[in-house]
Design a protein around this motif. Structure first.
Motif, short mmCIF file in Angstrom:
data_model
loop_
_atom_site.label_atom_id
_atom_site.label_comp_id
_atom_site.label_asym_id
_atom_site.label_seq_id
_atom_site.Cartn_x
_atom_site.Cartn_y
_atom_site.Cartn_z
N THR A 11 -5.75 9.72 -28.24
CA THR A 11 -5.40 9.42 -26.85
C THR A 11 -5.38 10.69 -26.02
O THR A 11 -5.17 11.79 -26.55
N ILE A 22 -7.25 5.27 -27.57
CA ILE A 22 -6.02 4.59 -27.16
C ILE A 22 -5.65 5.15 -25.79
O ILE A 22 -5.26 6.31 -25.67
N HIS A 53 2.27 2.35 -30.72
CA HIS A 53 1.21 2.76 -31.65
C HIS A 53 1.71 3.67 -32.76
O HIS A 53 1.25 3.59 -33.90
#
Length: 373
Positions: free
Chosen positions: A195, A213, A248
Motif C-alpha cells: 500500500t 491495497i 488488513h
C-alpha cells in the motif's frame, strides 16, 4: 586536486565512501587520492587494496592536508577536521535536518558542504542518488531480517506430512525500499500485498506480482508526489488509511514499513492496537525507526516483542550489507564528481541546477533554501 577518503567514526557505520574501483577512476581523472588508514576495514577492503591502485594511505591529519575534496558516508565530525583548507568540499550524506548544528559548524570552518541526500531526483542524476542505492539494499535486507525473526517458512511447501502455507507479507510505502522488499519477498515465495498514498505506485505493485491495497473513498496523491516522495496527507485520508490497515494487518504474518517524509518525522502507520491485532509470532520491520518510526512501540537499534509481535528496528540497515553498500555509495560519489570534472581546472565545477540542490554551506554561511529560515 587531492581527494581525501575518511574512515567513518559513527558507531556501527561499516561503509566506506570510496573503493579501490572508484579510487582508480579518480586517479584516472588526474586527481590525487589519500585514504585514511583502516577506512575500508568494515567493508572488507584492506589498506593495501587502495595502495595497489595508486592511493596514499595515511593517518587523518596527512590525509586532510591540502585536500580539496573530503569524501564520507556520513558527515565527518567537525572536531576531526583540523587542518581542512577553507573552501574544501565535504561530500557525504550529511543529514542536514537531523544534524543542523553540524552543518552550522561546517559553515564556520569555511567548508563547502554538499549533502548527497539532497540530490534532485531527475534523470541525469539517477546514478548519483545515494538514497536510491542505499534504500534498495535496505528493502532487500528488511525481508531477510523479517525471515530471520519469523519462526516459519516463507514459501508454500507441500510435503508428505502436510502443507505449509505461504507467509503473508504487507509492504507499507512503495518507494525504492518498498519495491525491493516486494520483489525479495516474492522471490522467497511469500504472498505479498502493498500500500502507498501515491496512486502511481499501483502499477508498480502489480508489475511485481503483488496485490495493491489502496484507500478508495478518499483521494491520495495523484502521480509520484514531490520528488518521488509522499507528502503529508489530510486527516480524512489518515483516518481512512488507518481503517484500511486495521482490516488488513490482522491477517498478515509480516509487515515492512518504509514511509518517510523528507525533513519531517516519519508518519505513524501502525498503532499499538494494530500491532496487538496481529497473530503471536508475527514480525514487523520498521525501516523508518531512526526518523521516529512508522510503528508504535518500535525502538531504534533493538528488536522488541510487543503483544507477541516482534518489531525489528535495526539502525543503519545499508551498513549491514557493507561491501555492496560501499560499492554502490562510492559509485554514486564518483558519478557525481566525474560528471562535472573540468579537465582544464583539474577539479569538478558544478552547474547551477545540481550545485544549488546539494550545496548547504559556502563562504562561511548556510546557503541552502531548505535550511535558511
Amino acid at each position: 586536486m587531492k581527494i581525501a577518503v575518511l574512515k567513518e567514526t559513527v558507531a556501527g557505520e561499516r561503509r566506506v565512501s570510496a573503493t579501490p574501483e572508484t579510487v582508480k577512476k579518480f586517479i584516472g581523472l588526474g586527481a590525487q587520492v589519500a585514504v585514511e588508514v583502516g577506512a575500508g576495514a568494515g567493508a572488507s577492503i584492506a589498506d593495501h587494496a587502495y595502495a595497489d591502485v595508486g592511493a596514499t594511505v595515511a593517518g587523518r591529519a596527512e590525509v586532510l592536508a591540502d585536500a580539496g575534496i573530503v569524501l564520507g558516508v556520513q558527515g565527518p565530525d567537525p572536531d576531526t577536521l583540523g587542518g581542512l583548507a577553507p573552501g574544501a568540499w565535504i561530500v557525504a550524506g550529511l543529514n542536514p535536518f537531523g544534524e543542523r548544528a553540524r552543518i552550522d559548524r561546517y559553515a564556520a570552518l569555511g567548508a563547502e558542504a554538499l549533502a548527497m541526500e539532497f540530490m534532485p531526483r531527475i534523470t541525469r542524476a539517477q546514478s548519483m542518488d545515494i538514497l536510491s542505492s542505499q534504500s534498495n539494499l535496505s528493502g532487500y535486507k528488511a525481508v531477510l531480517d523479517a525471515a530471520a525473526e519469523y519462526d516459519r517458512a516463507f514459501p508454500m511447501m507441500m510435503t508428505a506430512a502436510g502443507t505449509v502455507s505461504a507467509a503473508k507479507v504487507l509492504v507499507m510505502g512503495v518507494g525504492v525500499a518498498g519495491l525491493q522488499a516486494i520483489a525479495t519477498a516474492r522471490r522467497l515465495g511469500a504472498q505479498v500485498s502493498a500500500t502507498d498514498v501515491r496512486a502511481a505506485t499501483r502499477e508498480q505493485i502489480l508489475s511485481l506480482g503483488a496485490k495493491p491495497i489502496f484507500v478508495e473513498k478518499v483521494a491520495g496523491i495523484e502521480g509520484e508526489g514531490s520528488g518521488g516522495y509522499a507528502t503529508e496527507m489530510s486527516d480524512e485520508y489518515k483516518a481512512a488509511q488507518a481503517e484500511l490497515v486495521s482490516a488488513h494487518i490482522a491477517k498478515q504474518d509480516i509487515v515492512i514499513t518504509t514511509a518517510l517524509i523528507p525533513g519531517r518525522p516519519a508518519p505513524r502507520l501502525i498503532s499499538a492496537a494494530q500491532v496487538a491485532s496481529m497473530k503471536p509470532g508475527s514480525v514487523i520491520v520498521d525501516l523508518a525507526v531512526e526518523q521516529g518510526g512508522n510503528v508504535e512501540g518500535a525502538v531504534a537499534g533493538e528488536v522488541v516483542t510487543v503483544s507477541g509481535v516482534r518489531i525489528v528496528g535495526h539502525r543503519n540497515v545499508p551498513s549491514r550489507l557493507s561491501a555492496d553498500a560501499s560499492a554502490l555509495f562510492a559509485r554514486n560519489l564518483f558519478n557525481f564528481l566525474s560528471a562535472f570534472w573540468d579537465k582544464e581546472a583539474g577539479k569538478p565545477v558544478l552547474d547551477e541546477e545540481i550545485g544549488n540542490a546539494v550545496r548547504v554551506t559556502q563562504g562561511g554561511k548556510v546557503v541552502h533554501e531548505r535550511l535558511v529560515s
